[in-house]
Design an enzyme around this catalytic site. Structure first.
Site, PDB file in Angstrom:
ATOM      1  N   VAL A   1      -6.614  -5.510   3.562  1.00  0.00           N
ATOM      2  CA  VAL A   1      -7.154  -5.568   2.195  1.00  0.00           C
ATOM      3  C   VAL A   1      -6.427  -6.577   1.302  1.00  0.00           C
ATOM      4  O   VAL A   1      -6.907  -6.883   0.210  1.00  0.00           O
ATOM      5  CB  VAL A   1      -7.146  -4.180   1.512  1.00  0.00           C
ATOM      6  CG1 VAL A   1      -8.157  -3.243   2.143  1.00  0.00           C
ATOM      7  CG2 VAL A   1      -5.744  -3.574   1.482  1.00  0.00           C
TER       8      VAL A   1
ATOM      9  N   SER B   1       2.339  -0.632  -9.251  1.00  0.00           N
ATOM     10  CA  SER B   1       1.028  -0.892  -8.634  1.00  0.00           C
ATOM     11  C   SER B   1       0.021   0.195  -9.026  1.00  0.00           C
ATOM     12  O   SER B   1      -1.145  -0.095  -9.307  1.00  0.00           O
ATOM     13  CB  SER B   1       1.150  -0.968  -7.109  1.00  0.00           C
ATOM     14  OG  SER B   1       1.404   0.309  -6.541  1.00  0.00           O
TER      15      SER B   1
ATOM     16  N   ILE C   1       1.123  14.900  -1.652  1.00  0.00           N
ATOM     17  CA  ILE C   1       0.100  15.280  -0.678  1.00  0.00           C
ATOM     18  C   ILE C   1       0.653  15.192   0.746  1.00  0.00           C
ATOM     19  O   ILE C   1       1.358  14.236   1.085  1.00  0.00           O
ATOM     20  CB  ILE C   1      -1.139  14.343  -0.810  1.00  0.00           C
ATOM     21  CG1 ILE C   1      -1.580  14.217  -2.285  1.00  0.00           C
ATOM     22  CG2 ILE C   1      -2.288  14.840   0.070  1.00  0.00           C
ATOM     23  CD1 ILE C   1      -1.916  15.507  -2.988  1.00  0.00           C
TER      24      ILE C   1
ATOM     25  N   TYR D   1       5.907   0.655  -6.365  1.00  0.00           N
ATOM     26  CA  TYR D   1       4.773   1.578  -6.162  1.00  0.00           C
ATOM     27  C   TYR D   1       4.216   2.066  -7.506  1.00  0.00           C
ATOM     28  O   TYR D   1       3.006   2.042  -7.740  1.00  0.00           O
ATOM     29  CB  TYR D   1       5.263   2.766  -5.320  1.00  0.00           C
ATOM     30  CG  TYR D   1       4.189   3.738  -4.903  1.00  0.00           C
ATOM     31  CD1 TYR D   1       3.332   3.462  -3.845  1.00  0.00           C
ATOM     32  CD2 TYR D   1       4.052   4.962  -5.550  1.00  0.00           C
ATOM     33  CE1 TYR D   1       2.358   4.378  -3.453  1.00  0.00           C
ATOM     34  CE2 TYR D   1       3.093   5.879  -5.166  1.00  0.00           C
ATOM     35  CZ  TYR D   1       2.243   5.577  -4.117  1.00  0.00           C
ATOM     36  OH  TYR D   1       1.280   6.489  -3.734  1.00  0.00           O
TER      37      TYR D   1
HETATM   38  P1  NAD Z   1      -1.248   6.936   4.866  1.00  0.00           P
HETATM   39  O1  NAD Z   1      -0.078   6.056   5.086  1.00  0.00           O
HETATM   40  O2  NAD Z   1      -1.354   8.192   5.673  1.00  0.00           O
HETATM   41  O3  NAD Z   1      -2.613   6.118   5.064  1.00  0.00           O
HETATM   42  C1  NAD Z   1      -2.791   4.846   4.504  1.00  0.00           C
HETATM   43  C2  NAD Z   1      -3.800   4.070   5.333  1.00  0.00           C
HETATM   44  O4  NAD Z   1      -3.907   2.761   4.741  1.00  0.00           O
HETATM   45  C3  NAD Z   1      -3.360   3.872   6.788  1.00  0.00           C
HETATM   46  O5  NAD Z   1      -4.418   4.172   7.672  1.00  0.00           O
HETATM   47  C4  NAD Z   1      -2.988   2.392   6.853  1.00  0.00           C
HETATM   48  O6  NAD Z   1      -3.178   1.802   8.142  1.00  0.00           O
HETATM   49  C5  NAD Z   1      -3.904   1.789   5.791  1.00  0.00           C
HETATM   50  N1  NAD Z   1      -3.424   0.504   5.293  1.00  0.00           N
HETATM   51  C6  NAD Z   1      -2.151   0.180   4.958  1.00  0.00           C
HETATM   52  N2  NAD Z   1      -2.081  -1.117   4.596  1.00  0.00           N
HETATM   53  C7  NAD Z   1      -3.330  -1.620   4.712  1.00  0.00           C
HETATM   54  C8  NAD Z   1      -3.900  -2.907   4.508  1.00  0.00           C
HETATM   55  N3  NAD Z   1      -3.150  -3.962   4.129  1.00  0.00           N
HETATM   56  N4  NAD Z   1      -5.230  -3.077   4.709  1.00  0.00           N
HETATM   57  C9  NAD Z   1      -6.000  -2.026   5.124  1.00  0.00           C
HETATM   58  N5  NAD Z   1      -5.517  -0.797   5.361  1.00  0.00           N
HETATM   59  C10 NAD Z   1      -4.195  -0.589   5.154  1.00  0.00           C
HETATM   60  O7  NAD Z   1      -1.250   7.259   3.304  1.00  0.00           O
HETATM   61  P2  NAD Z   1      -1.940   8.437   2.455  1.00  0.00           P
HETATM   62  O8  NAD Z   1      -0.901   9.405   2.099  1.00  0.00           O
HETATM   63  O9  NAD Z   1      -3.194   8.871   3.122  1.00  0.00           O
HETATM   64  O10 NAD Z   1      -2.279   7.623   1.123  1.00  0.00           O
HETATM   65  C11 NAD Z   1      -3.573   7.147   0.785  1.00  0.00           C
HETATM   66  C12 NAD Z   1      -3.550   6.657  -0.655  1.00  0.00           C
HETATM   67  O11 NAD Z   1      -3.179   7.762  -1.512  1.00  0.00           O
HETATM   68  C13 NAD Z   1      -2.540   5.560  -0.924  1.00  0.00           C
HETATM   69  O12 NAD Z   1      -3.072   4.640  -1.841  1.00  0.00           O
HETATM   70  C14 NAD Z   1      -1.382   6.297  -1.525  1.00  0.00           C
HETATM   71  O13 NAD Z   1      -0.584   5.464  -2.343  1.00  0.00           O
HETATM   72  C15 NAD Z   1      -2.106   7.356  -2.334  1.00  0.00           C
HETATM   73  N6  NAD Z   1      -1.270   8.499  -2.677  1.00  0.00           N
HETATM   74  C16 NAD Z   1      -0.719   9.284  -1.704  1.00  0.00           C
HETATM   75  C17 NAD Z   1       0.097  10.351  -2.070  1.00  0.00           C
HETATM   76  C18 NAD Z   1       0.725  11.258  -1.046  1.00  0.00           C
HETATM   77  O14 NAD Z   1       1.510  12.141  -1.463  1.00  0.00           O
HETATM   78  N7  NAD Z   1       0.433  11.108   0.248  1.00  0.00           N
HETATM   79  C19 NAD Z   1       0.341  10.602  -3.434  1.00  0.00           C
HETATM   80  C20 NAD Z   1      -0.237   9.787  -4.381  1.00  0.00           C
HETATM   81  C21 NAD Z   1      -1.050   8.736  -3.996  1.00  0.00           C
END
Ligand code: NAD
Length: 270
Positions: free
Chosen positions: A87, A181, A211, A178
Site C-alpha cells: 500500500v 500516523s 485488540i 504510530y
Molecule cells: P496485523 O499485524 O495482525 O495485520 C496487519 C496486516 O497488514 C498484515 O496482514 C500485514 O501483512 C498487512 N500489511 C502490513 N504492511 C502492509 C503494506 N505495506 N501493504 C499491504 N499490507 C500490509 O495488525 P492488526 O492488529 O490486525 O491491525 C490492523 C489495523 O488496526 C492496523 O492499522 C493497526 O494499526 C490498527 N490497530 C490495531 C490495534 C491492535 O491492538 N491490534 C489497535 C489499534 C489500531
C-alpha cells in the site's frame, strides 16, 4: 455483478434463519476493497463485509497468507478476490483500484486497515522507522482514498473507513511515529468527508483500543498488563469487535454518518 439474492420471508416470526439476508439485502452486489486483509482485524473485516453480501477485494503485502485467510473465511469462492499490494506504492495502489473497477464495474467501499508498528522512544527513533510507519499507516490511506474517490464521485456514492487508533487520539509513549500516523488519519478522514459529502461519499474512522491480534501478541506481558489496567471493560477487544463497527460504517445502516471517529476500545477514550 453477483445476482441479488432471493429473500424468503418466513411466516413463522420465530424463525430467524432468513433475517440475516433481510437485514443485509442492500449491500448485495457492492464491491469493497480492504487493505491489510490477510490476517488480524483486516481478515475479520473481510468476514463481516462478505456476510453483509459484498464482494471483497482483499489486499495484502503478504500473499503467502491468502490461502489460510481464504480457508478461515469458509472458502467464499468468487466473492473474495485476493490480490497482492504494497500500500505504500502509490502507482500500484491506483492501478489496483483501476483493475477492480475494470473487473467489477464499480467500487463502493474502501477500508484502509493496513498498519504496522516500529516502537521506540522518540529520542532514539531513527528516520527509517519514522518514515516507514507514516508511509504504511498514513500515506497509503491517501493513495487509496484519492484513487477510489475518482470513481465514487462518478457513482455518486461510496463509503471509506480508515482504521485509526486510541494512540492517535491520546498519544502513547514509545509510539511517536504510530500515534502521529493514526492522528493524521483522523485529519484525512474529516477532510475527505467534508470534500466529498456533497457527492454522497462518506468517510469515517474507527479507533480501536487494545485488540488481540499478532500485532499486540508480541508485546511484553508487562505492557499488556499495563494496557489492560486502563480498559474500563477489563478485557482486550477482539478483531470482530472492530470489524462489526467497520461494517456498520461501510454499510447503508450508517447512511447519514460521516466525518466521525468511532472509538471501539472498551471505554478507554471518552
Ligand atoms: P496485523 O499485524 O495482525 O495485520 C496487519 C496486516 O497488514 C498484515 O496482514 C500485514 O501483512 C498487512 N500489511 C502490513 N504492511 C502492509 C503494506 N505495506 N501493504 C499491504 N499490507 C500490509 O495488525 P492488526 O492488529 O490486525 O491491525 C490492523 C489495523 O488496526 C492496523 O492499522 C493497526 O494499526 C490498527 N490497530 C490495531 C490495534 C491492535 O491492538 N491490534 C489497535 C489499534 C489500531
Amino acid at each position: 455483478m453477483p445476482e441479488v439474492k432471493q429473500l424468503r420471508l418466513s411466516k413463522n416470526r420465530t424463525d430467524t434463519s432468513n433475517l440475516k439476508d433481510f437485514e443485509h439485502m442492500p449491500e448485495t452486489g457492492k464491491i469493497a476493497i480492504v487493505t491489510g486483509a490477510a490476517r488480524g482485524i483486516g481478515l475479520e473485516i473481510c468476514r463481516e463485509l462478505l456476510d453483509a453480501g459484498m464482494t471483497v477485494v482483499a489486499v495484502d503485502i503478504r500473499p503467502e497468507l491468502f490461502e489460510a485467510a481464504r480457508a478461515s473465511l469458509g472458502e467464499p469462492g468468487e466473492n473474495l478476490d485476493c490480490r497482492q499490494l504494497d500500500v505504500t506504492d502509490s502507482k500500484a495502489f491506483t492501478s489496483l483500484v483501476d483493475a477492480v473497477v475494470e473487473r467489477y464495474g464499480r467500487v463502493d467501499v474502501l477500508v484502509n486497515n493496513a498498519g504496522i508498528t516500529r516502537d521506540g522512544l522518540l529520542m532514539r527513533m531513527d528516520d527509517a522507522d519514522w518514515e516507514l510507519v507514516l508511509k504504511v499507516n498514513l500515506f497509503s490511506a491517501f493513495y487509496g482514498t484519492r484513487a477510489v474517490s475518482r470513481y465514487m464521485v462518478r457513482q455518486k456514492s461510496g463509503s471509506i473507513v480508515n482504521i485509526s487508533s486510541y494512540s492517535g487520539l491520546e498519544g502513547n509513549r514509545g509510539q511517536a511515529n504510530y500515534s502521529a500516523s493514526k492522528a493524521g488519519l483522523i485529519g484525512l478522514t474529516k477532510t475527505t468527508a467534508k470534500e466529498l459529502a456533497g457527492k454522497n461519499i462518506r468517510c469515517n474512522a474507527v479507533a480501536p483500543g487494545f485488540i488481540e491480534t499478532e500485532m499486540t501478541a508480541v508485546l511484553p506481558q508487562q505492557a499488556k498488563d499495563m494496557a489492560l489496567s486502563q480498559i474500563p471493560m477489563k478485557r482486550m477487544g477482539s478483531p470482530r469487535d472492530i470489524a462489526k463497527a467497520v461494517c456498520f460504517l461501510a454499510c447503508g445502516a450508517s447512511d447519514y454518518v460521516t466525518a466521525q471517529v468511532l472509538s471501539v476500545d472498551g471505554g478507554m477514550h471518552t
